[in-house]
Write an enzyme that holds these catalytic residues in place. Structure first.
Site, short mmCIF file in Angstrom:
data_model
loop_
_atom_site.label_atom_id
_atom_site.label_comp_id
_atom_site.label_asym_id
_atom_site.label_seq_id
_atom_site.Cartn_x
_atom_site.Cartn_y
_atom_site.Cartn_z
N SER A 141 0.86 -1.19 0.00
CA SER A 141 0.00 0.00 0.00
C SER A 141 0.88 1.23 0.00
O SER A 141 1.99 1.22 0.56
CB SER A 141 -0.89 0.02 1.25
OG SER A 141 -1.51 1.29 1.39
N TYR A 155 -2.18 -0.76 10.19
CA TYR A 155 -2.25 -1.10 8.76
C TYR A 155 -0.97 -0.65 8.05
O TYR A 155 -0.36 -1.43 7.30
CB TYR A 155 -3.47 -0.42 8.13
CG TYR A 155 -3.66 -0.71 6.66
CD1 TYR A 155 -4.10 -1.95 6.22
CD2 TYR A 155 -3.40 0.27 5.70
CE1 TYR A 155 -4.28 -2.21 4.86
CE2 TYR A 155 -3.58 0.02 4.35
CZ TYR A 155 -4.01 -1.22 3.94
OH TYR A 155 -4.18 -1.47 2.59
P1 NDP Z 1 -11.44 -6.11 -0.61
O1 NDP Z 1 -11.78 -6.09 0.84
O2 NDP Z 1 -12.32 -5.43 -1.58
O3 NDP Z 1 -11.19 -7.61 -1.08
C1 NDP Z 1 -10.36 -8.42 -0.29
C2 NDP Z 1 -10.12 -9.75 -0.96
O4 NDP Z 1 -9.25 -10.50 -0.10
C3 NDP Z 1 -11.38 -10.56 -1.11
O5 NDP Z 1 -11.26 -11.39 -2.23
C4 NDP Z 1 -11.40 -11.37 0.19
O6 NDP Z 1 -12.06 -12.61 0.09
C5 NDP Z 1 -9.93 -11.64 0.38
N1 NDP Z 1 -9.62 -11.86 1.78
C6 NDP Z 1 -9.81 -11.03 2.82
N2 NDP Z 1 -9.43 -11.62 3.96
C7 NDP Z 1 -9.02 -12.86 3.61
C8 NDP Z 1 -8.54 -13.97 4.34
N3 NDP Z 1 -8.42 -13.92 5.67
N4 NDP Z 1 -8.21 -15.09 3.67
C9 NDP Z 1 -8.34 -15.16 2.34
N5 NDP Z 1 -8.80 -14.15 1.59
C10 NDP Z 1 -9.14 -13.02 2.22
O7 NDP Z 1 -9.97 -5.47 -0.67
P2 NDP Z 1 -9.17 -4.76 -1.86
O8 NDP Z 1 -9.39 -5.46 -3.13
O9 NDP Z 1 -9.42 -3.31 -1.76
O10 NDP Z 1 -7.67 -4.99 -1.33
C11 NDP Z 1 -6.82 -5.99 -1.85
C12 NDP Z 1 -5.40 -5.69 -1.35
O11 NDP Z 1 -5.03 -4.38 -1.77
C13 NDP Z 1 -5.25 -5.72 0.17
O12 NDP Z 1 -4.01 -6.27 0.51
C14 NDP Z 1 -5.30 -4.23 0.53
O13 NDP Z 1 -4.63 -3.97 1.74
C15 NDP Z 1 -4.59 -3.63 -0.66
N6 NDP Z 1 -4.85 -2.22 -0.88
C16 NDP Z 1 -6.12 -1.75 -1.16
C17 NDP Z 1 -6.33 -0.41 -1.38
C18 NDP Z 1 -7.68 0.17 -1.68
O14 NDP Z 1 -7.79 1.41 -1.66
N7 NDP Z 1 -8.69 -0.62 -1.97
C19 NDP Z 1 -5.21 0.55 -1.32
C20 NDP Z 1 -3.93 -0.04 -1.04
C21 NDP Z 1 -3.78 -1.37 -0.84
P3 NDP Z 1 -13.56 -12.84 0.70
O15 NDP Z 1 -14.46 -12.36 -0.36
O16 NDP Z 1 -13.70 -14.27 0.92
O17 NDP Z 1 -13.68 -12.04 1.95
#
Ligand code: NDP
Length: 247
Positions: A141, A155
């Site tokens: 991030s 975070y």
């Molecule tokens: P979302 O919350 O929209 O999606 C998260 C995804 O990760 C889902 O597919 C979810 O699956 C999965 N997930 C969450 N927890 C677990 C777990 N314990 N085990 C397995 N899968 C899991 O997040 P984003 O797409 O926004 O974020 C993706 C990555 O990008 C993260 O690492 C986040 O920190 C990073 N990020 C995001 C930003 C943003 O602005 N959106 C900015 C910077 C970084 P399920 O559907 O089963 O819950």
């Protein structure tokens, strides 16, 4: 563009958001793609169908990244069912915000388990099977380098940890021809950070050089570059794609 034809990829957290866009993008470039999810089987099914539409194999694996054994099992299942692994994308992550006085130890531990420990565990399991040309890409991030509001310390720490991790592991893996890098997004419109409401408006007005949220597809394009053959000289790096949030 079949740059990733015959490659086998695993994306953690691929059911929704940035991870789902990465699954679709890698599939569109010809890779067979496995991905994990924790709690959204319907969303996982949709993403698998979207990937299969590109004529590749897709495999949705339920695996909670908080559980190290489940993370290793997901890597082993990918290797068994797709015949190997060439690309690992550590995308699954959680965002727990809260002021220092109230922040729960359970939220601290869960953040570390999913955002940091699972990245290490999946990488350790995957590189055992990777050949020369292997690729590891973590989703960090922009907050690893700038956390300009309250409540985000834990975070930010979890994402900064990935910077040190890839710098060190690049040394372990370099001699084997495997690269490892971070992609560090800024605000991206997903369930985690919806482009709606006061928080989003505040971010765009106060912090962005480009006054808009990014899309998951824009992040997926940078991941595809790092996962592809043209990025063979990039390793140990943290590449920021943040609309100028950190500028
Ligand atoms: P979302 O919350 O929209 O999606 C998260 C995804 O990760 C889902 O597919 C979810 O699956 C999965 N997930 C969450 N927890 C677990 C777990 N314990 N085990 C397995 N899968 C899991 O997040 P984003 O797409 O926004 O974020 C993706 C990555 O990008 C993260 O690492 C986040 O920190 C990073 N990020 C995001 C930003 C943003 O602005 N959106 C900015 C910077 C970084 P399920 O559907 O089963 O819950």
């Amino acid at each position: 563009n079949q740059t990733l034809k015959n490659k086998r990829a695993l994306v953690t957290g691929g059911s929704r958001g940035i991870g789902a866009a990465i699954v679709r993008r890698l599939a569109s470039e010809g890779a067979d793609v496995a991905f994990t999810y924790a709690s959204s089987p319907e969303r996982a099914e949709e993403t698998a169908k979207a990937a299969e539409a590109f004529g590749v194999r897709a495999l949705a694996i339920q695996s909670d990244s908080a559980d190290a054994e489940a993370v290793v099992a997901a890597v082993e299942r990918t290797v068994a069912e797709l015949g190997g692994i060439d690309i690992l994308v550590n995308n699954a992550g959680v965002l727990a915000l809260g002021p220092i006085d109230d922040f729960k130890l359970a939220d601290f531990d869960r953040t570390i388990a999913i955002n940091v420990r699972a990245v290490f565990v999946a990488t350790q399991a995957a590189v055992r099977h990777m050949k020369e040309g292997g690729r590891v890409v973590n989703i960090g991030s922009c907050n690893a380098e700038r956390m300009p509001f309250q409540g985000g310390g834990v975070y930010a720490m979890s994402k900064s940890a990935l910077q040190g991790l890839v710098q060190g592991l690049a040394r372990d893996l370099g001699g084997r021809g495997i690269t490892i890098n971070n992609v560090q997004p800024g605000p991206i419109n997903t369930d985690m950070n919806p482009d709606a409401g006061e928080f989003a408006e505040m971010l765009k007005k106060q912090f962005m050089a480009l006054p808009r949220y990014g899309t998951a597809e824009e992040v997926a394009a940078m991941v595809a570059y790092l996962a592809g053959p043209e990025a063979g000289y990039v390793t140990g790096a943290s590449l920021t794609i943040d609309g100028g949030f950190n500028a």
